[in-house]
Scaffold this motif. Structure first.
Motif, short mmCIF file in Angstrom:
data_model
loop_
_atom_site.label_atom_id
_atom_site.label_comp_id
_atom_site.label_asym_id
_atom_site.label_seq_id
_atom_site.Cartn_x
_atom_site.Cartn_y
_atom_site.Cartn_z
N ASN A 72 0.90 -1.24 -0.02
CA ASN A 72 0.00 0.01 0.10
C ASN A 72 0.82 1.16 -0.11
O ASN A 72 1.71 1.30 0.78
CB ASN A 72 -0.97 0.01 1.39
CG ASN A 72 -2.26 -0.59 1.03
OD1 ASN A 72 -2.88 -0.36 0.05
ND2 ASN A 72 -2.70 -1.47 1.99
N ASN A 74 0.41 4.12 1.24
CA ASN A 74 0.27 4.81 2.45
C ASN A 74 1.07 4.00 3.68
O ASN A 74 1.18 4.42 4.60
CB ASN A 74 -1.30 5.20 2.84
CG ASN A 74 -2.06 3.82 3.25
OD1 ASN A 74 -1.51 2.63 2.74
ND2 ASN A 74 -2.97 3.93 3.94
N GLU A 75 1.54 3.00 3.27
CA GLU A 75 2.08 2.01 4.34
C GLU A 75 3.50 1.78 3.89
O GLU A 75 4.30 0.87 4.37
CB GLU A 75 1.46 0.84 4.74
CG GLU A 75 0.19 1.03 4.95
CD GLU A 75 -0.35 0.07 6.01
OE1 GLU A 75 0.19 -0.30 7.17
OE2 GLU A 75 -1.55 -0.70 5.71
#
Ligand SMILES: *[C@@H]1O[C@H](CO)[C@@H](O)[C@H](O)[C@H]1NC(C)=O
Ligand SMILES: *[C@@H]1O[C@H](CO)[C@@H](O)[C@H](O)[C@H]1NC(C)=O
Ligand SMILES: *[C@@H]1O[C@H](CO)[C@@H](O)[C@H](O)[C@H]1NC(C)=O
Ligand SMILES: *[C@@H]1O[C@H](CO)[C@@H](O)[C@H](O)[C@H]1NC(C)=O
Length: 361
Positions: A72, A74-75
């Motif tokens: 991801n 965002n990770e």
């Protein structure tokens, strides 16, 4: 270890989390990129412990290299937040140690003979003018030891040493490899080619361009003179010339055991050296199961044994001295017995002002 470091990183670099560096990554799904496992912060917390997700999904397999995870955005940790592993490496201050941080990295279907990234962090790939020659080991940041037959006939200036390497076909490892040139090539003064005797060589670096010791580049210990290996379970590992120019060029490894001296002599005499042969301390033999890796023509590879009382620190017991015999029920490997050569190695390095305590147990 892996878990501990991940926790510490999460504590120490909280700002890095969630800041995706989108440029330069291959997209593998909406809002997901192929990134190095070390930069993918997906995982779960259990009892306050963070467990990074090392599983491989279909998305990973189909779209990303085996050293990357479809993560991801965002990770994804920022690649620019330089992860400073060195702060956690207390036990690497001694020779022969290693970290198991990256043992989850695995190409598909590559199981049996695998050496992992960082498993033998002293392993060095040696290249000559015409490509890969053989494997050696780092004994100080300025010295590599290998077999003489590997580098005889080469000129020092043509040699390139690569440490911290794993898959020589790509450059996607969690930490980059280091490449250095050789300023001095020394075959053992009494080296004889046929029959191969004193089959050792030292490759020395320019003191101003040493290898940097990192989590994946370390020195191996040299054996103390009194060490006894009878039946020690050891490993050989290294790259094989025939594995280059493929999609994956990984070092292989194989377990072997060291034969006590009397058994070695009994097997060597008929096999190779003739009746009049008297075994002396310059050679040691290994037995073990046959395998297409150890039974192939490998050039030179190190034989590494765990230190007594520790299965996670290694000494360099030998360097392959002659072709391994695989015509019996078990293989018979013949190695230069490194402990016998300590005086030559110590003396040569001391003369060049190197600190030999680095490889002392
Ligand atoms: C990242 O996005 C996923 C899916 O949109 C979401 O489930 C997850 O909680 C997000 N993680 C963070 C750290 O914001
Ligand atoms: C080489 O052999 C000679 C003669 O046996 C011996 O005196 C000398 O010490 C050997 N050199 C080394 C470096 O072992
Ligand atoms: C191990 O080696 C030593 C010295 O070669 C020998 O005396 C001893 O009997 C050996 N031990 C075993 C278990 O073979
Ligand atoms: C090597 O990679 C190429 C291109 O990615 C692919 O077509 C080929 O099937 C791969 N070969 C093997 C043996 O995996």
């Amino acid at each position: 270890m892996d878990l501990l470091i991940r926790m510490l990183l999460t504590l120490i670099f909280p700002a890095a989390i969630g800041r995706a560096e989108t440029s330069g990554y291959k997209s593998c799904a909406p809002d997901k990129n192929c990134v190095s496992y070390d930069l993918c912060n997906e995982g779960i917390f259990v009892d306050g412990h963070f467990y990074p997700d090392r599983s491989r999904t279909l998305l990973d397999e189909q779209h990303c290299h085996y050293m990357e995870k479809c993560c991801n955005v965002n990770e994804t940790l920022s690649a620019s937040s330089e992860i400073n592993y060195n702060d956690y490496l207390g036990h690497l201050k001694q020779c022969g140690g290693r970290l198991d941080l990256w043992f989850h990295l695995n190409p598909m279907g590559y199981k049996k003979q695998k050496a992992n990234f960082g498993e033998f962090p002293w392993l060095v790939a040696i290249y000559g003018a015409d490509g890969y020659l053989c494997s050696g080991v780092l004994i100080t940041p300025l010295a590599v030891l290998t077999a003489a037959h590997c580098v005889q006939g080469e000129t020092a200036s043509d040699l390139r040493l690569v440490a911290g390497e794993w898959d020589a076909a790509v450059q996607l490892e969690p930490l980059p490899h280091q490449e250095r040139t050789v300023t001095e090539l020394m075959l053992h003064p009494n080296y004889t080619q046929s029959p191969a005797g004193h089959n050792l060589a030292l490759l020395l670096l320019d003191p101003d361009a040493s290898f940097s010791l990192t989590p994946h580049v370390q020195v191996i210990c040299l054996p103390p003179p009194h060490i006894i290996y009878n039946f020690s379970q050891c490993f050989v590992a290294g790259w094989r010339r025939s594995d280059f120019n493929a999609n994956e060029t990984l070092p292989k490894r194989w377990p072997l055991y060291v034969l006590p001296r009397d058994q070695c002599a009994v097997r060597l005499r008929p096999a190779i050296l003739g009746r009049r042969f008297a075994l002396n301390d310059t050679l040691l033999c290994t037995g073990g199961d046959k395998d297409d890796f150890v039974c192939s023509d490998m050039g030179a590879i190190p034989l590494m044994c765990p230190l007594a009382g520790s299965d996670d620190r290694f000494v360099l017991a030998g360097l392959l001295a002659r072709a391994t015999r695989c015509d019996g029920p078990q293989l018979l490997g013949i190695y230069s017995n490194v402990k016998f050569y300590r005086r030559w190695i110590d003396h040569t390095l001391r003369e060049r002002d190197q600190d030999i305590r680095q490889y002392m147990v």
